[in-house]
Design a protein around this motif. Sequence first.
Motif, mmCIF file in Angstrom:
data_model
loop_
_atom_site.group_PDB
_atom_site.id
_atom_site.type_symbol
_atom_site.label_atom_id
_atom_site.label_comp_id
_atom_site.label_asym_id
_atom_site.label_seq_id
_atom_site.Cartn_x
_atom_site.Cartn_y
_atom_site.Cartn_z
ATOM 1 N N ASN A 98 70.056 78.138 77.309
ATOM 2 C CA ASN A 98 69.647 76.797 77.707
ATOM 3 C C ASN A 98 70.536 75.744 77.059
ATOM 4 N N ARG A 140 68.368 73.900 70.568
ATOM 5 C CA ARG A 140 67.098 74.472 70.125
ATOM 6 C C ARG A 140 66.516 73.708 68.936
ATOM 7 N N LEU A 173 63.908 71.143 69.710
ATOM 8 C CA LEU A 173 62.660 71.496 70.404
ATOM 9 C C LEU A 173 61.478 71.142 69.515
ATOM 10 N N GLY A 174 60.304 71.080 70.092
ATOM 11 C CA GLY A 174 59.104 70.746 69.328
ATOM 12 C C GLY A 174 58.861 71.755 68.226
ATOM 13 N N SER A 175 58.267 71.288 67.160
ATOM 14 C CA SER A 175 58.090 72.140 65.988
ATOM 15 C C SER A 175 56.887 73.063 66.100
ATOM 16 N N GLY A 176 56.065 72.873 67.105
ATOM 17 C CA GLY A 176 54.894 73.727 67.237
ATOM 18 C C GLY A 176 54.318 73.615 68.630
ATOM 19 N N PRO A 177 53.271 74.385 68.926
ATOM 20 C CA PRO A 177 52.695 74.351 70.268
ATOM 21 C C PRO A 177 52.287 72.929 70.665
ATOM 22 N N GLY A 178 52.745 72.488 71.806
ATOM 23 C CA GLY A 178 52.351 71.176 72.311
ATOM 24 C C GLY A 178 53.127 70.017 71.719
ATOM 25 N N VAL A 179 53.999 70.287 70.766
ATOM 26 C CA VAL A 179 54.796 69.207 70.182
ATOM 27 C C VAL A 179 56.031 69.017 71.062
ATOM 28 N N PRO A 180 56.219 67.842 71.622
ATOM 29 C CA PRO A 180 57.337 67.666 72.566
ATOM 30 C C PRO A 180 58.694 67.712 71.876
ATOM 31 N N ASN A 182 70.463 78.267 70.612
ATOM 32 C CA ASN A 182 70.164 79.157 71.735
ATOM 33 C C ASN A 182 71.354 80.063 72.015
ATOM 34 N N GLY A 193 58.468 66.608 87.250
ATOM 35 C CA GLY A 193 57.064 67.001 87.153
ATOM 36 C C GLY A 193 56.162 65.845 86.772
ATOM 37 N N GLN A 244 67.944 70.011 79.456
ATOM 38 C CA GLN A 244 66.978 71.106 79.289
ATOM 39 C C GLN A 244 66.827 71.916 80.575
ATOM 40 N N LYS A 245 67.275 71.374 81.671
ATOM 41 C CA LYS A 245 67.187 72.096 82.945
ATOM 42 C C LYS A 245 68.533 72.701 83.347
ATOM 43 N N GLY A 294 58.740 84.732 55.585
ATOM 44 C CA GLY A 294 59.085 83.686 56.531
ATOM 45 C C GLY A 294 60.196 82.775 56.068
#
Lengths: 370, 555
Positions: A73, A77, A80-87, A230, A310, A322-323, A357
């Motif tokens: 992509n 990278r 990208l958002g740092s967690g679920p749902g983070v834009p 990426n 969208g 991103q596309k 981690g």
Amino acid sequence: MKIDHFDPPGNNSDFVGNPALAKKWSAKMSQFFDEGVSRANGAISAGGTCQFYNPVTHGLTAPDLPPADIAWNGFPRKFLGSGPGVPPKFDLAEPPAATGVPRDQDEYLEWYANKDTAEKITAIHFTCEGYDYYQFLGAEAPDILVALYQKFISPAVAKADLFSGGIYDVLNHWNTRDAAMHLTHGANALEAEVLLGGDATVRRKNSAGVEVTSPDVLCTCGAFGDPRRNSDPAIGAGVNALVRQGRMITLANPVGLYIDHIDDASFRLPDGSATNGWFQIVRGSPGHTLRAIFAPPAGSPFIVSDVKIGGTPVKFGGQIAQKITMKLTGVASASNTIHNAPVPCVVPVGTAHLTTGAAPKPKRPTRGGN
Amino acid sequence: MARRKTAPADNPAGASNPAPKPRPVAEPLLDVHDMQGNILAGFKKDHQHLIALKIRGIPEARRWLARVLPHISSLAEVHQFNALFKMRRARLNRDPHGLAATWMNLAFSHDGIAKLASADDADALPDDSFRLGLGKERSEFLGDPLPAGQTDPTAKWFVGGTGRAPDIFLIVASDCPKQLALEVERIRPGAADGPDAPEPIWDERGETRTAQPGHEHFGFRDGVSQPGVRGLISRSPKMYLTPRVLKPPVDGSPEFAKPGQPLVWPGHFVLGYPFGDRRDGSRQDSVPLARPWFKNGSFLVFRRLNQNVAGFTAFVAAAAAKLAAEPGFDGLTPAHLGALLVGRWPSGAPVSRAPALDNPALAKDGLSNNDFLFTVDTPPPDFLPRSGASPGAFPRALESLNGPVCPHAAHIFKVNPRDHVTDVGNEFDTLTRRILRRGIPFGPSLADPLNGDDGVERGLHFLCYQASIVDQFEFLQQDWTNNRAVPPTANGHDLIIGQSPTLERSITLSPIVPGAAGQTVTAPTQWVTPTGGGYFFAPSISAIRNVLCRQDGQP
């Protein structure tokens, strides 16, 4: 694969009518490959066979597998958002451009957004051409270099704008503050692509003796590229998987990093229509695009900021990036008879750090970065 | 995602270089009494009724909610029943007769939250797609086909779509169809709830197919692969939500609960819990929430997917016959081609472990049917001694020099590339894309798929839970299954659920007989068509009680 010379990226027409220049470029690419072979040779186990080769000087006439694209992509990278749902942090990926400051876009794809006085985006220029190709032109064919700037950036570009002390200035204002002619990030070079491909042909094992196959760990272990991207883990893992099958590897001619395609099927204009004709390839060809512009075709009443993806308005070039899917193409021999033993990591990837981690700090000798 | 032994083969004794031991990773205690049960445990029922409601009067909606509140099934209840059911089935070697439960969960659209809490609350929920709703724009984003003569893909949907999103979405499920009907009647808003009680605008029954239990209408077993959710349901005694039978890895690779079931942090499915780093899977603190009451909630995606069984069957038969005439595909049967498109045989046996023929025994073995990797020879599972488990005597999944055994555009590869690198990261990133699927078929089975369509609707009530619709469901559908180029390379679309504006899609297959070239199969149309759907938020039970049911600020 056996070839008698390397062509310019994307089979561009820069060398047409200038065979001497074409020969010099081929020789330069050949040097990159020789260095890649030398690095891989120095890393493999004693008695092993280097699985990376220069297709000009050491081309193989035996059959190859179909060329294999390795894709990633185009949006960095790290933003990208740092967690679920983070834009994604689109704003950080494209801060205000300034002369002499490289773009912090490290997926071999960089962009520049033209804006109007209301700060609305009117066009986004994408490039994936390594800066070292332009350094080559600057040294060997400055007039061609200037002509490219005048064609793709502005007729107002003067030679004096691009050179400092007789040396081509990669970070000149036409390639940073005012536009994007080619890649500027320190890691985004063609040489880096070749060396990364070569480094990834070395099979590696971790401190427990287990062969490393995980993409990011392979990057760290082999000290190539940057596992936070990426692109590098994808390239490394793609190459290394073919190597583990015992094959010889090289990169397809013309060697280059390419825009494979844009997925703009969901882009919509205020009147509900699609953005057909907005993504315009201006250098290279479909599947091997070197330069493209996302902008309204002539006569369109809309600008880029009118586009929604969208339902989300385009406010940053990164939303388009991103596309975009990037790629390079590798060539692997059909024969699979080389079975080098994995060698220890350059940067140890023990085991304990991974269970807690805390990843080791990546070392990036292949792609310098900034 | 390779599992590793604790003592590698080339260092068996570990004398000079002792095999490192994994450090235990602290897993959070899940609020099992506050989470709705379908999210993490799954109802796992043969009969399921979906009901979409529109709010008319807000006080009436709140009163109705308060009435049905005790019917909402918690994670504790559902998990305990599932455990009991599994225990009984293991002893009886069949489903236990008479052991039945009936569950209900519900969720709210953006409009529903806005009406019952506030518009600010609805906007504060952390998902852009939830805020936008599954109308024209997101449907276009997903690549949904346009009905003839329409400009909005949702124009002909039976439920949901532009301006028609339900406010409330109920899932009622039972082992017993009679009990299900009774529960639906108890819960459904009626005259006693007032004239402005929520209005049922759509409902539909889903059923496990009696002809092929556990299989969707194309005939493939569904739901084999689900992630294992990390987290404790009890600290004392220490009990994990997902039981583990495998030793933890020592090399930093993903940890599996059982073969083929990676452990994923609960923050990827429920708000307010730790999530996994996309690079190395390490535990990360939960994403801060704009409202405390968002905790223990999850986003629900519903898609009513029509399946054209006759069309799919005819295509596979014709494409297999055509391919069988090509070098390298001699003897290819429709069943084999179907398996290559899905990545599993109809039984559920993975192509990676059963490359040439279906293996129903493998499909039935829950410790083997999902145990395979895509980039390396899959090592045998390293079971915990106390687990009592042992590997089944089935062929291991091996790498092939002949091209990927499981096509890279096969459905199961596209939605879960496992250990294969993707365009956006490694195996840990892929874990962050996983969803918890809770689908069930609707409509009668087609008696003879080779004999054409019977004009009766059938398909799948696709339901899935996740912490981010954008990063999970939409990413899988839009970025991967619809994309011919990734993951990982240009091998085509997912021909099962992938979508394209022209409807035409293609997949590249490696030869089944070594030495020949691969072939590309082109599908002229789609056989899965969305006919309804919505994006919802399934709040915690306490949030429903304390926030959504409140009257004038009072619970």
